[in-house]
Scaffold this motif. Structure first.
Motif, short mmCIF file in Angstrom:
data_model
loop_
_atom_site.label_atom_id
_atom_site.label_comp_id
_atom_site.label_asym_id
_atom_site.label_seq_id
_atom_site.Cartn_x
_atom_site.Cartn_y
_atom_site.Cartn_z
N UNK B 71 42.18 47.79 42.51
CA UNK B 71 41.38 47.65 41.29
C UNK B 71 40.27 48.70 41.23
N UNK B 134 32.21 40.55 47.44
CA UNK B 134 31.49 40.44 46.17
C UNK B 134 32.36 40.74 44.96
N UNK B 135 33.39 41.54 45.14
CA UNK B 135 34.25 41.92 44.01
C UNK B 135 35.50 41.07 43.94
N UNK B 137 36.71 38.68 42.32
CA UNK B 137 37.41 38.31 41.08
C UNK B 137 38.31 39.44 40.58
N UNK B 138 38.10 40.65 41.09
CA UNK B 138 38.96 41.77 40.67
C UNK B 138 39.63 42.48 41.84
#
Lengths: 441, 460
Positions: B71, B134-135, B137-138
């Motif tokens: 991503x 932290x990322x 969700x993607x």
């Protein structure tokens, strides 16, 4: 075609907002289009990179950037979820306006925006004629939904299941003035139906009138109802947008009223958010316009929010009746934070049991002109919404946006479903009718 | 790029999955790191593992450098194309969860599966996949493994490497290499899985991953403690661990971050506090209750000005909202956000925070520091505007000093973001010349044409 240096200069004005995108990529989690295609140019981060590159002359192909910018539902999911608070929607609309100004409007869009949209009377006439002529070319497919489809192969309609156009614009027969001088204690609203309710879903406006009458609200319906301007603005035609904003202001400025109420999520969001944000494109004396717009924005209310927050309609304990699920329109929840009030209005019906669908605030895939230009993608995005609605087993789906209603009608009609599609105001109005009949006289 | 070669890529993945137009390629020129963009020559999006293998082989045959991209949320430039000749291979078309085994506690996935979606699918089956970068969700699981991503739960549950049971990957010739197994124990062959974790796309291209799952904790409790000095907060962290309690999360916010979050959310954070600790314990309900009591007592004893345990789900949510707000709130202050992840042994946190403050003063920069106090992984976040060249030169100097300080304290360059392009110049300082040589030779052996994400980690 204008000078490319001029294009670059205009885009440079967006620089401060463009650089605030840190390319963190969190928009990928929420973009309904990216969810289908997985293409970086379909998500906000990629589009913003392209606009920035165009402004920095790293890319010299405005057509290619416009084509990619236009592949967007303008649902605002990215802006609502952006950790850095980048005003993504404003940037997209401004970039569309600037690039369209450079490339020029397509002849078709020019004919639609400048020939009809900017002239409410001519627009009404056109729709009236289409309303009369559609009979021989279309046939009814779903009685619950009231949808139709093309009788013959039609390049315009394609495989769509749509709502027939009303024989006459609603505001023509419903236009009314405030009744005499102000009566103390009564709220005065200007009711703005929005084009889709006015010309395709008049039953929503009728329901609104019943509810206003019940609650003792004085209503004014203007004899002319210019569009709020969103189709022109998203098409990059700021000339028509500016013209329409002025046309509306002229109608409202001398009226003595408390609220401007609309049953259309997109109209509410356009007036409240985009008129101020896009003021740079609205011609005339800017200080005067700014004041007029801010006065109107302060009075503008979505009809659900108006009834719950202003009139004070309250939820009732459910007592049997039908099961309804609710779809959050992007332009209500993500743009304006209105999610509770429509649910409260449904619950105020008393005879409604609310069954929440999964991901109620996921975009239905309509996106206005996106559906016209990219019907297959729009359908794919919508399929998730359709499945979520059907999974609830609800008798009806409610949503506070006529555009979402049309998309959901198309989706459900294709699925052969008999789940009804309603605006919350229709359900509330129906409950009031039933209640009043039952009351002993 | 040669039209013949483009056609061969199209033949493998279909024309719709090959992007050659400039406007498309320019959208694959960056990741989340604050570094210059490099526009690749071609972007290819395979939809099956077999296609992926053929794409890798064709790149090698044609001598085209290849950068795999999930991503594109990397913070060290690992997914920025190596050169304008590069082919970017996007993995989001390979996003199938192939198996979640609730009896043997493992899952098999393709590399493009999104971390949070996977964790949710696992939770639905009553199991737990702890790594939570932290990322999440993607971010993709392939990217998480390639970067050895961490997250908030590192202290108790470890990081991505602790959940990789096996990998299947393509070598440069498109041959499938398998290592590890679906079993807890596996002593078969070289442990190539561990070699591939954190390899940043330099040694092979993931085809499938076997990930470990665990039973979820039955209860949890969140707490906050407010301190008037960073030292006291840090001593508290050490005391908690010395008391044989391992919280699942132990996060720290410095004064600058506290003030910024409060300005952003108005949740009533103590703006005068020098440090805020956010603590969560989880496990068996009885153990959780006991540990929480002990922690509250330790906080008080170590001089916390204010101590509070969340009584309800809403209160717990409020505590974690403050932590989630840290980066977004900081990011809104200035256009450019440089997020670092230099990590020190946890006992050195007060020294590191003091040093960062000093660096911020010397270079006259706004730096907010928050992060994972329990594992020493701080996130000094520098707020700047990359268009201001004079200021950005000071930012670069400040970053040099932050790394120098971390290394001097026995720390490491990267806790969880990887080396990529951003930190390769410091590699030798932390390791040794020999390490760089050894790593280069290793890469030459597996990748003689140097096509796999060349230039990352230790330079070309």
């Amino acid at each position: 075609m204008a000078d490319i240096a001029e294009l670059v200069r205009l885009l440079k004005a967006l620089e401060d907002d463009l650089v605030s995108c840190t390319r963190c990529g969190m928009c990928q989690a929420v973009c309904p289009l990216y969810g289908e295609t997985g293409r970086e140019t379909d998500v906000a981060r990629g589009k913003l990179a392209l606009v920035e590159n165009l402004s920095r002359e790293i890319l010299d192909n405005p057509e290619a950037v416009k084509e990619r910018l236009d592949r967007c539902l303008l649902c605002g999911s990215c802006a609502a979820a952006c950790p850095g608070g980048v005003p993504v929607l404003d940037l997209f609309l401004k970039a569309r306006a600037i690039i369209t100004g450079f490339l020029g409007l397509s002849p078709l869009k020019k004919a639609i925006f400048r020939g009809f949209l900017s002239n409410p009377d001519r627009f009404d006439h056109l729709m009236q004629w289409m309303g009369r002529l559609q009979g021989p070319f279309t046939r009814s497919v779903n009685e619950t939904l009231g949808s139709s489809c093309a009788r013959f192969m039609s390049p315009l309609i394609g495989d769509r299941h749509f709502m027939p156009i009303a024989a006459a614009a609603w505001h023509k027969k419903a236009s009314r003035d405030f009744s005499g001088p102000r009566q103390s204690g009564r709220t005065r609203v200007v009711f703005y139906p929005g084009c889709l309710v006015d010309k395709v879903l008049p039953q929503v406006a009728d329901a609104a009138m019943e509810v206003f009458a019940f609650h003792g609200v004085d209503v004014h319906v203007a004899a002319r109802a210019p569009c709020c301007g969103i189709p022109a603005l998203s098409g990059g035609d700021v000339q028509t947008f500016s013209h329409l904003v002025h046309s509306n202001i002229r109608i409202w400025r001398d009226l003595d009223f408390d609220y401007l109420v609309t049953p259309c999520a997109t109209c509410t969001s356009t007036i409240s958010k985009l008129w101020p944000a896009m003021q740079v494109y609205i011609g005339g004396d800017s200080a005067k316009i700014e004041k007029q717009i801010s006065e109107i924005v302060a009075k503008t209310r979505d009809i659900n929010a108006f009834l719950v927050d202003v009139v004070g309609v309250q939820a009732k304990a459910p007592a049997g009746g039908q099961t309804v699920t609710y779809h959050d329109p992007c332009h209500l929840k993500k743009s304006l934070g209105i999610a509770e009030q429509p649910r409260t209005l449904l619950a105020a019906s008393g005879s409604v049991r609310l069954a929440e669908m999964a991901n109620a605030d996921r975009c239905c895939g309509m996106g206005g002109s996106f559906n016209l230009a990219h019907y297959e993608l729009s359908k794919k995005i919508g399929a998730k919404k359709r499945d979520a609605i059907l999974a609830t087993g609800a008798d009806a789906v409610a949503t506070g946006c006529p555009a979402c209603m049309l998309q959901i009608i198309d989706l459900l009609s294709h699925a052969g479903s008999n789940v009804a599609v309603r605006h919350p105001i229709e359900i509330y109005a129906r409950a009031l009718q039933v209640e009043n009949k039952e009351e002993p006289s | 790029m040669d039209k013949q070669v483009v056609r061969r890529f199209e033949k493998i993945v279909g024309a719709g999955n090959v992007m050659a137009e400039e406007a498309d390629r320019q959208a694959y020129a960056y990741d989340a790191a604050v570094l210059d963009s490099v526009v690749p020559a071609l972007v290819v999006r395979p939809e099956t593992v077999a296609q992926l293998g053929q794409v890798v082989a064709l790149c090698n045959e044609s001598g085209l450098p290849l950068t795999v991209r999930g991503s594109g949320t990397n913070l060290s430039g690992g997914t920025i194309p190596s050169s304008t000749e590069s082919v970017v291979v996007v993995t989001n078309g390979l996003a199938r969860i192939l198996e979640i085994n609730t009896e043997d506690l493992y899952a098999v996935v393709e590399p493009g599966v999104i971390t949070a979606q996977f964790a949710a699918a696992v939770a639905e089956k009553g199991l737990f996949y702890p790594p939570d970068p932290g990322s999440q969700t993607v971010s993709t699981l392939g990217g998480n493994v390639a970067e050895n991503a961490g997250g908030l739960r590192g202290l108790k549950y470890g990081v991505t490497k602790d959940y990789v049971m096996g990998v299947e990957f393509f070598d440069v010739n498109g041959e499938l290499v398998k290592s590890g197994a679906r079993t807890v124990k596996c002593a078969t062959g070289f442990n190539l899985s561990d070699l591939m974790v954190g390899s940043e796309g330099l040694l092979g291209v993931f085809a499938r991953l076997i990930l470990k799952l665990i039973p979820p904790p039955k209860a949890s409790r969140a707490m906050t403690a407010v301190f008037d000095s960073v030292e006291k907060a840090s001593e508290t962290v050490s005391a908690i661990i010395a008391d044989r309690i391992v919280p699942c999360t132990l996060e720290f916010l410095d004064n600058f971050t506290i003030r910024t979050v409060e300005d952003f959310r108005h949740a009533g954070l103590p703006v005068d506090a020098e440090a805020l600790l956010l603590i969560e314990v989880d496990g068996h309900p009885a153990e959780v209750a006991e540990d929480a009591e002990k922690i509250l007592e330790i906080c008080r004893k170590k001089g916390a000005v204010q101590v509070q345990a969340a009584g309800s789900v809403e209160e717990k949510e409020l505590i974690w909202q403050a932590r989630r707000d840290a980066l977004p709130a900081l990011a809104r202050l200035k256009p450019t956000t440089v997020l670092e992840d230099a990590t020190v042994p946890r006992s050195r946190i007060p020294d590191m925070v003091k040093k960062i403050k000093e660096i911020s003063r010397i270079y006259n920069l706004d730096i907010g520091t928050f992060g994972h106090a329990g594992d020493g992984n701080l996130h000094p976040t520098i707020l700047t505007d990359k268009r201001n060249h004079e200021e950005f030169a000071r930012v670069e100097k400040a970053i040099d000093e932050i790394f120098e300080a971390a290394l001097a304290m026995g720390g490491t360059l990267s806790g969880e973001h990887g080396i990529g392009l951003a930190k390769r110049k410091y590699m030798e300082k932390e390791t040794s010349r020999g390490t760089i040589f050894y790593s280069r030779k290793l890469k030459q052996t597996f990748d003689p044409k140097n096509i796999l994400n060349p230039g990352k980690m230790f330079g070309a």
